[in-house]
Design an enzyme around this catalytic site. Structure first.
Site, PDB file in Angstrom:
ATOM      1  N   GLY A  42     -44.022 -11.752  -1.462  1.00 48.35           N
ATOM      2  CA  GLY A  42     -42.615 -11.454  -1.706  1.00 48.35           C
ATOM      3  C   GLY A  42     -41.717 -12.301  -0.842  1.00 48.35           C
ATOM      4  O   GLY A  42     -42.150 -12.939   0.121  1.00 48.35           O
ATOM      5  N   GLY A  45     -34.096 -12.523   1.852  1.00 43.59           N
ATOM      6  CA  GLY A  45     -33.047 -13.494   2.110  1.00 43.59           C
ATOM      7  C   GLY A  45     -33.386 -14.478   3.217  1.00 43.59           C
ATOM      8  O   GLY A  45     -32.993 -15.634   3.162  1.00 43.59           O
ATOM      9  N   GLY A  47     -36.700 -14.290   4.940  1.00 43.96           N
ATOM     10  CA  GLY A  47     -38.107 -14.240   5.295  1.00 43.96           C
ATOM     11  C   GLY A  47     -38.998 -14.091   4.086  1.00 43.96           C
ATOM     12  O   GLY A  47     -38.528 -13.881   2.966  1.00 43.96           O
ATOM     13  N   VAL A  49     -43.122 -12.669   2.722  1.00 44.08           N
ATOM     14  CA  VAL A  49     -44.228 -11.753   2.989  1.00 44.08           C
ATOM     15  C   VAL A  49     -45.484 -12.313   2.325  1.00 44.08           C
ATOM     16  O   VAL A  49     -45.462 -12.676   1.146  1.00 44.08           O
ATOM     17  CB  VAL A  49     -43.922 -10.341   2.444  1.00 44.08           C
ATOM     18  CG1 VAL A  49     -45.047  -9.378   2.779  1.00 44.08           C
ATOM     19  CG2 VAL A  49     -42.604  -9.834   3.001  1.00 44.08           C
ATOM     20  N   ASP A 163     -34.017   3.747   7.853  1.00 48.43           N
ATOM     21  CA  ASP A 163     -34.134   3.419   6.428  1.00 48.43           C
ATOM     22  C   ASP A 163     -35.282   4.197   5.793  1.00 48.43           C
ATOM     23  O   ASP A 163     -36.059   3.648   5.010  1.00 48.43           O
ATOM     24  CB  ASP A 163     -34.320   1.920   6.231  1.00 48.43           C
ATOM     25  CG  ASP A 163     -34.027   1.497   4.784  1.00 48.43           C
ATOM     26  OD1 ASP A 163     -33.198   2.166   4.121  1.00 48.43           O
ATOM     27  OD2 ASP A 163     -34.627   0.513   4.307  1.00 48.43           O
TER      28      ASP A 163
END
Length: 329
Positions: A42, A45, A47, A49, A163
Site C-alpha cells: 500500500g 501520502g 510513505g 507499506v 484513532d
C-alpha cells in the site's frame, strides 16, 4: 528487547491498496535490518507499506517506510522524520498480546526510515460487522473487553492512540476465542507531553501527520478532538471505544449519512441515536457513558468500560465464543 524484536502489525486500513504483484519501487529485494522486502502492499501520502520476510525466523512482517524523496528534502521534512521515529519508539513501548507488535525500526545511510511490524492475518471489526451485522452479546462482550485491556495498557504507558476505529482492530481466532489486535499507533501521542502534532482527518498517511489540524477519523472523534486536538488525553480513546461498541452492537455507526462538517456538530452537540431494542439496557448505558460530551463524565479508564460491558453482557466468558465469524477461504 521486549516490544521491539519479537512482535506484529497489519497494513493500515486507510492506505491506498496496491494489488499484489503491482509495479513497486526499488525497495523490492532490499534488506532492511533483518528483513528482506518482498512486495508492495500500500501507499500513503508520504510513505509506503511492504510485506517483508525475516529469513532467520521464517516469519512475515509488514514494513512501513518514509518516502525517500521526502527524506531528501531535509529542510522541509525534518519534523516528519522526527514524528516517524517517535511513532516507532512509542509503538515499541507497548508489549501486549492484543496489540500489533513492532519488531524493529531504523534509519538507513541513504536516509530511508522504516518500521517492521507484525503481519496480522484476520479480518477487521469493520469487515466482520459489515458481513455479519450486529454482534451477539456472547461474542461482543469478551472481545470488546480485550480491546479495552490493550487500550488501558497503552494509557498506563502514557500513549493515547487517537484513532481507534473498526478498521484499526483486527480479529483473529485462537482455540475457539476471538482475539483482537489493535493496529496503527501512527498518530499516537505521549501523555508526557511528547505530542505527535495533528493532521489529516481520516488520515491518508497514518505515519506522517502534518501540523495544525484535527487528527483522527471523523466518525470516531471525541468532541475535544474537533475543538482542541492538541490537548486530548486518554478520554478521547474512551469516546472512540464507545463509538466502536455502538457499531458492534447496532451494526452501524451512531452518526450516519452526515458530511464531515455535520459530523463535527453531531459529535459536539447531538446525543447518539438510541440503540436498537435488542441491545440490553446496561450495555446501552455503558456505551452512552463512554460517549458523553464532557470527558469528565466518561468512564474513568478503558478497563472500567470494558468490565462494565463484560458484566452487562452476562460476564461474557463462555467456553467457546466463536460463532462462524469468518467465511471459509
Amino acid at each position: 528487547m521486549p516490544g521491539v524484536d519479537d512482535q506484529t502489525e497489519a497494513l493500515p486500513a486507510p492506505a491506498e491498496h496496491v494489488a499484489p504483484g503491482a509495479p513497486a519501487a526499488s525497495l523490492i529485494g532490499r534488506t532492511l535490518g533483518k528483513f528482506k522486502v518482498a512486495e508492495l502492499l500500500g501507499r500513503g501520502g508520504s510513505g509506503e507499506v511492504y510485506r517483508a520476510e525475516q529469513p532467520q525466523l521464517g516469519r512475515s512482517a509488514v514494513i512501513k517506510v518514509l518516502h525517500r524523496e521526502t527524506t531528501a528534502a531535509r529542510s522541509r521534512s525534518a519534523n516528519k522524520i522526527e514524528r516517524f521515529l517517535r511513532e516507532a519508539k512509542l509503538a515499541s513501548r507497548l508489549d501486549h498480546p492484543y496489540a500489533a507488535h513492532v519488531y524493529a525500526f531504523g534509519a538507513e545511510t541513504d536516509g530511508l526510515l522504516w518500521i517492521a511490524m507484525e503481519h496480522v492475518r484476520g479480518a477487521t471489526l469493520d469487515e466482520i460487522v459489515a458481513r455479519r451485522g450486529a454482534m451477539p452479546p456472547a461474542v461482543f462482550g469478551p472481545l470488546f473487553a480485550r480491546i479495552c485491556e490493550v487500550v488501558h495498557t497503552a494509557h498506563e504507558l502514557g500513549i493515547v492512540h487517537r484513532d481507534i476505529k473498526g478498521s484499526n482492530v483486527m480479529v483473529i481466532e485462537r482455540a475457539g476465542q476471538l482475539l483482537p489486535k489493535l493496529l496503527d499507533f501512527g498518530i499516537a501521542k505521549g501523555l508526557d507531553g511528547g505530542a505527535t502534532p495533528g493532521g489529516g482527518v481520516d488520515h491518508v498517511d497514518p505515519a506522517l501527520t502534518g501540523q495544525g489540524s484535527t487528527l483522527g477519523s471523523p466518525h470516531y472523534m471525541a468532541p475535544e478532538q474537533w475543538e482542541a486536538p492538541a490537548g486530548v488525553d486518554g478520554r478521547a480513546d474512551i469516546y472512540a471505544l464507545g463509538v466502536l461498541a455502538y457499531r458492534c452492537v447496532a451494526g452501524y455507526l451512531p452518526f450516519r449519512g452526515i458530511e464531515r462538517a455535520g459530523l463535527a456538530q453531531a459529535h459536539l452537540t447531538m446525543p447518539p441515536p438510541p440503540l436498537p431494542d435488542h441491545v440490553a439496557m446496561p450495555v446501552a448505558e455503558a456505551i452512552a457513558r463512554a460517549m458523553a460530551k464532557a470527558r469528565e463524565a466518561r468512564w474513568p479508564d478503558a478497563l472500567a468500560f470494558g468490565e462494565a460491558v463484560r458484566t452487562a453482557t452476562g460476564d461474557g466468558r463462555p467456553a467457546h465464543e466463536a460463532v462462524p465469524i469468518f467465511d471459509p477461504a
